[in-house]
Design an enzyme around this catalytic site. Sequence first.
Site, mmCIF file in Angstrom:
data_model
loop_
_atom_site.group_PDB
_atom_site.id
_atom_site.type_symbol
_atom_site.label_atom_id
_atom_site.label_comp_id
_atom_site.label_asym_id
_atom_site.label_seq_id
_atom_site.Cartn_x
_atom_site.Cartn_y
_atom_site.Cartn_z
ATOM 1 N N LYS A 173 35.502 37.108 45.828
ATOM 2 C CA LYS A 173 36.823 37.703 45.617
ATOM 3 C C LYS A 173 36.639 39.036 44.878
ATOM 4 O O LYS A 173 36.463 39.061 43.667
ATOM 5 C CB LYS A 173 37.741 36.794 44.802
ATOM 6 C CG LYS A 173 39.207 37.282 44.817
ATOM 7 C CD LYS A 173 40.039 36.717 43.700
ATOM 8 C CE LYS A 173 39.847 37.473 42.415
ATOM 9 N NZ LYS A 173 40.319 38.889 42.491
ATOM 10 N N GLY A 225 33.869 39.798 34.203
ATOM 11 C CA GLY A 225 35.170 40.376 33.899
ATOM 12 C C GLY A 225 35.477 40.262 32.420
ATOM 13 O O GLY A 225 34.571 40.171 31.586
ATOM 14 N N ALA A 229 39.960 36.467 30.565
ATOM 15 C CA ALA A 229 39.935 35.759 31.846
ATOM 16 C C ALA A 229 38.789 34.752 31.879
ATOM 17 O O ALA A 229 38.930 33.652 32.421
ATOM 18 C CB ALA A 229 39.804 36.753 32.994
ATOM 19 N N GLY A 230 37.658 35.111 31.279
ATOM 20 C CA GLY A 230 36.510 34.220 31.251
ATOM 21 C C GLY A 230 36.794 32.922 30.528
ATOM 22 O O GLY A 230 36.337 31.850 30.947
ATOM 23 N N GLU A 247 29.829 36.522 32.790
ATOM 24 C CA GLU A 247 29.355 37.769 32.184
ATOM 25 C C GLU A 247 30.600 38.526 31.770
ATOM 26 O O GLU A 247 31.355 39.021 32.612
ATOM 27 C CB GLU A 247 28.497 38.559 33.172
ATOM 28 C CG GLU A 247 27.640 39.620 32.513
ATOM 29 C CD GLU A 247 28.333 40.965 32.433
ATOM 30 O OE1 GLU A 247 28.860 41.278 31.338
ATOM 31 O OE2 GLU A 247 28.358 41.680 33.431
ATOM 32 N N CYS A 281 30.457 47.338 30.635
ATOM 33 C CA CYS A 281 30.463 46.280 29.628
ATOM 34 C C CYS A 281 29.349 46.442 28.605
ATOM 35 O O CYS A 281 29.503 46.037 27.454
ATOM 36 C CB CYS A 281 30.374 44.908 30.289
ATOM 37 S SG CYS A 281 28.988 44.740 31.433
ATOM 38 N N GLU A 380 37.033 45.703 22.658
ATOM 39 C CA GLU A 380 36.472 46.464 23.770
ATOM 40 C C GLU A 380 37.539 47.392 24.347
ATOM 41 O O GLU A 380 38.584 46.938 24.822
ATOM 42 C CB GLU A 380 35.958 45.516 24.852
ATOM 43 C CG GLU A 380 35.267 46.235 25.986
ATOM 44 C CD GLU A 380 34.686 45.278 27.022
ATOM 45 O OE1 GLU A 380 33.571 45.528 27.505
ATOM 46 O OE2 GLU A 380 35.362 44.276 27.336
#
Length: 475
Positions: A173, A225, A229-230, A247, A281, A380
Amino acid sequence: MTHESTSLFIGGRWVAPSSGEVNTVIRAATEEPLGTTPLGGAEDIDRAVHAARSTTWSQVPAGERADIMEAFAKAIEARTDELARLVSAENGMPIKTSMPANVLFPTAVLRYYAALAPQTPWEEDRFGPGGVTRVLREPVGVVGAIVPWNYPQILAMMKIAPALAAGCTLVLKPALETALDANILAEAAIEAGLPAGVLNIVPGGMEAGQALVAHQGVDKIAFTGSTTAGRAIAASCGERLRPVTLELGGKSAAIILDDADIAATAAALADVSFPNNGMTCFSCTRVLAPAHRYAETLDAITEMASSLRVGDPLDPATDIGPLVSARHRERVERYISLGREEGARLTVGGDRPAHLDRGWYLQPTVFGDVDNGMTIAQEEIFGPVVCVIPYENEEHAVALANDSSYGLAGTVWTSDPQRGAAVANRIDTGTIGVNGYRMDITSPYGGNKASGLGRELGPEGLDAYVQMKSVYLPA
């Protein structure tokens, strides 16, 4: 030139989507439409998962899998210019970064795992006190791979390549912002002769992502991401006792030791602190400088940031292109405003470039007089914003570097590489470089703490797509 797609790549064919919803990709440098793709939903994900489960890829000998993967790499290379330019148009990545990030590195990863596949001991006998045990490495099954928009090709291939080598099949996706380049990947897969259903591609938003994570036919999730969300994906996989590789974000530190060449270090930080317009990242966005050399360091980094050329991402001379979207630029600008409010001193940047009235551009930005507890030093930002923070001694520098919820990357800068390595060993992070930073395809990559779970790349990256079985044989 616009790129129009009306179909989804499922089961080795281009098929009609389940709905007529359309995703429009916008060119980051001009704010004009670049192309369209279908907006995949839960029904499309279901078809893709069933296609992935219907293949016999796991039964193909490892050497044959490797040959097809090599053909896949060649097919991608044949599309080098098209891929690199398209990703730059989609997300604003400077073309000089896009060429290695979207073609050279992905094909190197694909070839690395192609070579590793026939070398891996898929069966081995172990001799214990009770007799012989045959240990089997078996593919985990169907992989749901979810990738972001900042490095769409390499982050996809870091999942696709080891999964293919292990005998797994995938539903990929891609992010909606960079959904167009995924179609080129599908074309390369067809040309390479990848069997139908081994790789399926469904661009979609939150609905598609949630459907993929929750699908009962998916055996593993691999996600790159945001940490937010992780965490949601980890919770869902935990409930289902499903393996997951995550990751996630970072807020990495560049520790400049007191013996470093400040001018050379500042010049090198251009590629370490501002890669891909800061939308990386592993960017070292916290620069830790010795207090007695703080003014010198801040001036050098300010001068470096001032020298970066902001402009068209397709121009080879451009250092900083636009951010991926208007919404993302506004997010970064909010952090810049917050930095000012918290008392940090802006030494360069902070605004939109006056000479560029179209595109989501933002000047490279440096904050001085930053305390490590400030929001801009802890969260971040994911844009061209760097904080320069003073430290008193080496112990203090290590403490500041580790005073973060993240632990993905980092660097140490020094005239004594052995000293730098000793400091690097004390940083709580998954990866770190001395006098530079480079991802190594033969070594594990990933983060500690809120930066993720598991590792990609290296043999460890292949292990993430394998499950072990012990067969106890009669004496």
